[in-house]
Design an enzyme around this catalytic site. Sequence first.
Site, short mmCIF file in Angstrom:
data_model
loop_
_atom_site.label_atom_id
_atom_site.label_comp_id
_atom_site.label_asym_id
_atom_site.label_seq_id
_atom_site.Cartn_x
_atom_site.Cartn_y
_atom_site.Cartn_z
N LYS A 64 11.11 1.18 -0.86
CA LYS A 64 10.02 1.99 -1.05
C LYS A 64 8.85 1.31 -0.64
O LYS A 64 8.45 0.33 -1.47
CB LYS A 64 9.93 2.81 -2.28
CG LYS A 64 9.26 3.94 -2.41
CD LYS A 64 7.70 4.06 -2.22
CE LYS A 64 6.91 3.09 -3.21
NZ LYS A 64 5.57 2.95 -2.63
N GLU A 115 2.69 2.44 0.23
CA GLU A 115 2.14 3.88 1.12
C GLU A 115 0.91 3.40 1.75
O GLU A 115 0.35 4.32 2.57
CB GLU A 115 2.09 4.93 0.10
CG GLU A 115 0.93 4.75 -0.91
CD GLU A 115 1.15 3.86 -2.23
OE1 GLU A 115 2.24 2.99 -2.10
OE2 GLU A 115 0.60 4.05 -3.33
N CYS A 162 -0.92 -12.88 -3.53
CA CYS A 162 -0.81 -12.95 -5.15
C CYS A 162 -1.05 -14.50 -5.35
O CYS A 162 -0.76 -14.78 -6.30
CB CYS A 162 0.55 -12.40 -5.32
SG CYS A 162 1.89 -13.46 -4.64
P1 NAD Z 1 0.43 -1.93 -6.84
O1 NAD Z 1 1.00 -2.26 -8.18
O2 NAD Z 1 -0.70 -0.89 -6.81
O3 NAD Z 1 1.66 -1.09 -6.18
C1 NAD Z 1 2.94 -1.80 -5.95
C2 NAD Z 1 3.86 -0.73 -5.59
O4 NAD Z 1 4.00 0.28 -6.73
C3 NAD Z 1 3.76 0.21 -4.51
O5 NAD Z 1 4.75 0.63 -3.79
C4 NAD Z 1 3.14 1.53 -4.99
O6 NAD Z 1 3.38 2.50 -4.30
C5 NAD Z 1 3.61 1.46 -6.29
N1 NAD Z 1 2.90 2.21 -7.53
C6 NAD Z 1 1.56 2.07 -7.40
N2 NAD Z 1 1.25 2.79 -8.64
C7 NAD Z 1 2.40 3.17 -9.31
C8 NAD Z 1 2.51 3.82 -10.50
N3 NAD Z 1 1.41 4.33 -11.18
N4 NAD Z 1 3.77 4.16 -11.03
C9 NAD Z 1 4.69 3.50 -10.15
N5 NAD Z 1 4.76 2.82 -8.90
C10 NAD Z 1 3.47 2.73 -8.52
O7 NAD Z 1 0.02 -3.28 -6.23
P2 NAD Z 1 -0.44 -3.50 -4.86
O8 NAD Z 1 -2.01 -3.14 -5.06
O9 NAD Z 1 0.19 -2.85 -3.69
O10 NAD Z 1 -0.36 -4.84 -4.69
C11 NAD Z 1 -1.23 -5.87 -5.12
C12 NAD Z 1 -0.72 -6.70 -6.36
O11 NAD Z 1 0.79 -7.08 -6.05
C13 NAD Z 1 -1.50 -7.74 -7.11
O12 NAD Z 1 -1.44 -7.59 -8.22
C14 NAD Z 1 -0.74 -8.87 -6.52
O13 NAD Z 1 -0.93 -10.04 -7.25
C15 NAD Z 1 0.73 -8.38 -6.75
N6 NAD Z 1 1.55 -9.20 -5.76
C16 NAD Z 1 2.33 -10.13 -6.67
C17 NAD Z 1 3.41 -10.92 -6.05
C18 NAD Z 1 4.32 -11.77 -6.86
O14 NAD Z 1 5.20 -12.11 -6.21
N7 NAD Z 1 4.16 -12.07 -8.03
C19 NAD Z 1 3.45 -10.94 -4.60
C20 NAD Z 1 2.51 -9.92 -3.84
C21 NAD Z 1 1.79 -9.38 -4.74
#
Ligand code: NAD
Length: 508
Positions: free
Chosen positions: A184, A187, A292
């Site tokens: 997934k 989006e 991140c």
């Molecule tokens: P996000 O948590 O908003 O989204 C991640 C995924 O979760 C997406 O596929 C999204 O569709 C889904 N999602 C969003 N809201 C949701 C909900 N309420 N319930 C279930 N699923 C949901 O993250 P983002 O904004 O896409 O990415 C940035 C974040 O990711 C930052 O916090 C960054 O630090 C983190 N990140 C962490 C790593 C790591 O390895 N620790 C690596 C890359 C990014």
Amino acid sequence: MNASLTPGQTKVDQVRLLIDGQWVESKTSEWRDVVNPATQEVLARVPFATAEELDAAVAAAQRAFKTWKDTPIGARMRIMLRLQALIREHSKRIAVTLSAEQGKTIADAEGDIFRGLEVVEHACSIGTLQMGEFAENVAGGVDTYTLRQPIGVCAGITPFNFPAMIPLWMFPMAIVCGNTFVLKPSEQDPLSTMLLVELAIEAGVPAGVLNVVHGGKQVVDGLCTHSDIKAVSFVGSTEVGTHVYDLAGKHGKRVQSMMGAKNHAVILPDANRTQTLNALAGAAFGAAGQRCMATSVAVFVGKSREWLPELKALASKLKVNAGSEPGTDVGPVISKRAKERVLGLIESGIREGATLELDGRDVKVPGYENGNFVGPTLFSGVTTDMQIYTQEIFGPVLVTLEVDTLDEAIALVNRNPFGNGTGLFTQSGAAARKFQSEIDVGQVGINIPIPVPVPYFSFTGSRGSKLGDLGPYGKQVVQFYTQTKTVTARWFDDDSVNDGVNTTISLR
Ligand code: NAD
């Protein structure tokens, strides 16, 4: 077809699902635009898959698992060899799409793909990575050995900030271990992910072994609760990652949840000044701070605080522009909403009494007036109770704090709720050794600003940055995507001695 289209899309730019080897047009009524963050041009529309479509993807993966799990290691490995060659061949083309939908510079987009490619290269070593262990003669004529067997259908949920690298952390390793997969993608920028998925199919991944559904919370929750899914890999924010970990865990799945960050760089006064300041500016403001592993906090120890004006001068010279323009250092943030959030946090910093040394709020980018740009922003005089310190900003904002000793710096980093990455800048081996030993953070860099491990090691994290024992890639992910079976075996010769009934637990 424009540069942003994938063969997985129709001519009206609808991103398709991949189910059982077929590119499927979703029947959903819920769609979201994929938008170029520098121009607001709509590049495509992404569906939020229906429950039936999700079930069909999982069912296809479940069916494919029956044969894929028994496919010889060499055959799985050769698909990965082809995939790595295809990614290399198409990297520049995919980087254009990635830059258009995500905003990062073309060079950084190529880096995003390359760091994922390295994982695919590592997957080609599955022959040795998935080996079990063997101990001969653990008792008279008895041998014990372990098998590392695939676990079944696995799911991956990825964030927007690395649309190439993070999907490639997940599906190649899961598949090469003999599992099937439902991905997934984010989006917000699924197009470059889909180009990589398409290459996987071209490389020979059989129908049903890799499936893709798009969507948001409903689809994610559907994956976390689906009875046929055995493991969930999540990368994203701490808020969503904690929810995924709890929900999927409650439904009996293995979960690895890689989450948010607040990465501190600790600068000792004996550090190489020029190299350190260059590293800080690159790691804080590169990719518009949306890594991140971005450095988002600089902790100046002792006299290194005098370097702040030089850091400010470096940051103010960085060029803010669309990622597609040559010479760009800082592209836009992903969405208008993300920009609003970053601006809100900058305003909170001012309100709470930090000194705004460099203000990126009103940056103007000729030709890209509608872009989600925020220029490099630098705060000094930050305290640990301010929101700009406690929250992950995920924008080109660096907050700086000052302490007098390395011990104070270590205590400060360890008190922060996140534990993703950190760096120490010093010329002292003793200080570096103390730091690496006492710091409670997953990835530690010594004079390295963004210490993302190469794939023979594993990406990790501690405290608010990771849930689950095993991280992505490296040896840990082979453990995550396999289950160990231990076999204890004795073979008898026909003329072996009758040694009677053994009613004890001992092997003899
Ligand atoms: P996000 O948590 O908003 O989204 C991640 C995924 O979760 C997406 O596929 C999204 O569709 C889904 N999602 C969003 N809201 C949701 C909900 N309420 N319930 C279930 N699923 C949901 O993250 P983002 O904004 O896409 O990415 C940035 C974040 O990711 C930052 O916090 C960054 O630090 C983190 N990140 C962490 C790593 C790591 O390895 N620790 C690596 C890359 C990014």
